[in-house]
Design an enzyme around this catalytic site. Structure first.
Site, PDB file in Angstrom:
ATOM      1  N   GLU A 155      38.916  32.663  41.201  1.00  0.00           N
ATOM      2  CA  GLU A 155      40.368  32.664  41.025  1.00  0.00           C
ATOM      3  C   GLU A 155      40.932  31.552  41.912  1.00  0.00           C
ATOM      4  O   GLU A 155      40.599  31.473  43.103  1.00  0.00           O
ATOM      5  CB  GLU A 155      40.947  34.014  41.445  1.00  0.00           C
ATOM      6  CG  GLU A 155      42.372  34.234  41.027  1.00  0.00           C
ATOM      7  CD  GLU A 155      42.500  35.036  39.739  1.00  0.00           C
ATOM      8  OE1 GLU A 155      43.635  35.270  39.313  1.00  0.00           O
ATOM      9  OE2 GLU A 155      41.457  35.417  39.168  1.00  0.00           O
ATOM     10  N   CYS A 159      42.278  32.030  36.509  1.00  0.00           N
ATOM     11  CA  CYS A 159      41.014  32.766  36.589  1.00  0.00           C
ATOM     12  C   CYS A 159      39.876  31.976  35.951  1.00  0.00           C
ATOM     13  O   CYS A 159      38.771  32.499  35.802  1.00  0.00           O
ATOM     14  CB  CYS A 159      41.146  34.139  35.926  1.00  0.00           C
ATOM     15  SG  CYS A 159      41.572  34.060  34.164  1.00  0.00           S
TER      16      CYS A 159
END
Length: 366
Positions: free
Chosen positions: A356, A322
């Site tokens: 992401e 992330c």
């Protein structure tokens, strides 16, 4: 507050894609696989301040870095359609019941793709039996579960979780998602990520005859969906709440080859290296596993140095990140021993700078 212009999404995604390509240009990477989000109604969680003006309260937000300008929120197009239906219904009930809105300062919504919902109301006062009685009536009217929170107080009227059903490659998986615990906010993108991880597992373990170790497994989001692609899976997670949810999910999905151990990644590395013994690993024979593949989905800080060294020991690495910055830092080491076979961008957070990424690394041929 400016409303979101969904027509700008393709251009914003292109800009994000170009930035990631440039960020990782120093590595030898295959063509970036880009997975676009739905432009609207993609977010399954939302939280709002509750602002009081006279006898009326409403949802409010402030600009990033500026808490002085208060903007009323009437609808929230990036949130799920269910959240957008619940927002005015909840507000109408609050404004018609003084005891429910008194000193209420925040409302949080947690929904699922399968239509389950939970609302948490957070107060600057202690909650009494009168509040509980009114909240039970509110729960029945809205058809959702209600939780009340105040300082050192949590009142659960029914349950403090939702049950999500995700469909991955035509197979359904059920997940308990706990209020306040981590869940992927973009449910459809999560399904895409799970499908991508399954396809990476088909490359890493085509005969399904070796084992997977997973660090930072949360509620078993990836482990559950990957159980059918490995002989056995051993996953670790430090959060007791997440581990309890994962155990429920293992049972609910009738999985018999997955074990979740409540350990941090650092502790698990110590156990694998024989430096420490943990009672939480009692009954688990680590030497009976054949770990050829590791999956990591670390927090924004990425992998610590010892975890990077441990991850390097496996032939195949599936890395979900992330934070491109820490992913890039970890790749400085991992790319010296492994080739990057697949590189993906999952747009979990449209209209933001957050990205992401997914990377599959295979050990270099000597």
């Amino acid at each position: 507050m400016n409303t979101i212009d969904t027509s700008q999404y393709p251009a914003l995604l292109t800009s994000k894609t170009d930035r990631i390509k440039l960020k990782f240009a120093e590595f030898t990477v295959p063509e970036l696989e880009v997975f676009a989000s739905n432009p609207s109604h993609f977010r399954l969680r939302a939280e709002f301040r509750v602002w009081h003006t006279g006898d009326r309260c409403h949802y409010a937000m402030t600009e990033k870095g500026n808490n002085k300008n208060i903007y009323e929120v009437v609808d929230f197009p990036i949130a799920s359609e269910l959240i957008n239906r619940l927002m005015p219904a909840l507000l109408a009930e609050l404004n018609s019941t003084d005891a429910l809105k008194h000193r209420l300062f925040q409302a949080e919504f947690l929904t699922t793709l399968s239509g389950d919902a939970l609302i948490t109301l957070i107060y600057h006062r202690q909650l009494d039996d009168n509040w509980k009685s009114l909240a039970l009536s509110l729960q029945e009217k809205l058809g959702v579960s209600i939780i009340g929170r105040a300082r050192k107080q949590k009142v659960v009227l029914d349950r403090d979780y939702v049950i999500e059903t995700l469909t991955v490659n035509e197979q359904q998986y059920k997940y308990k998602q706990i209020e306040g615990g981590f869940t992927q906010p973009n449910g459809k993108m999560n399904q895409t990520m799970l499908s991508w991880a399954q396809s990476c597992s088909d490359i890493a373990n085509p005969n399904k005859d070796s084992d997977l170790v997973e660090l930072y497994c949360g509620n078993g989001n990836f482990s559950i969906a990957l159980a059918g692609h490995y002989r056995k899976i051993l996953a670790t997670e430090i959060s007791k709440t997440s581990v309890n949810a994962a155990q429920y999910n293992i049972q609910e999905n009738n999985i018999d080859n997955l074990i979740i151990a409540r350990l941090s990644s650092e502790e698990f590395v110590q156990a694998l290296q024989g430096e420490r013994e943990f009672r939480r690993l009692e009954g688990i024979e680590l030497n009976e596993y054949q770990f050829d593949t590791v999956l990591v989905d670390p927090p924004r800080a990425g992998l610590d140095d010892e975890s990077v060294k441990q991850v390097q020991k496996y032939d195949n690495i599936i890395y979900i990140s992330c934070n491109p910055e820490t992913l890039c830092n970890n790749l400085q080491i991992l790319a010296t021993t492994h080739d990057i076979r697949r590189f993906a961008l999952f747009d979990q957070f449209p209209y933001t700078d957050h990205v992401e990424c997914g990377i599959l690394l295979i050990r270099k041929v000597k």
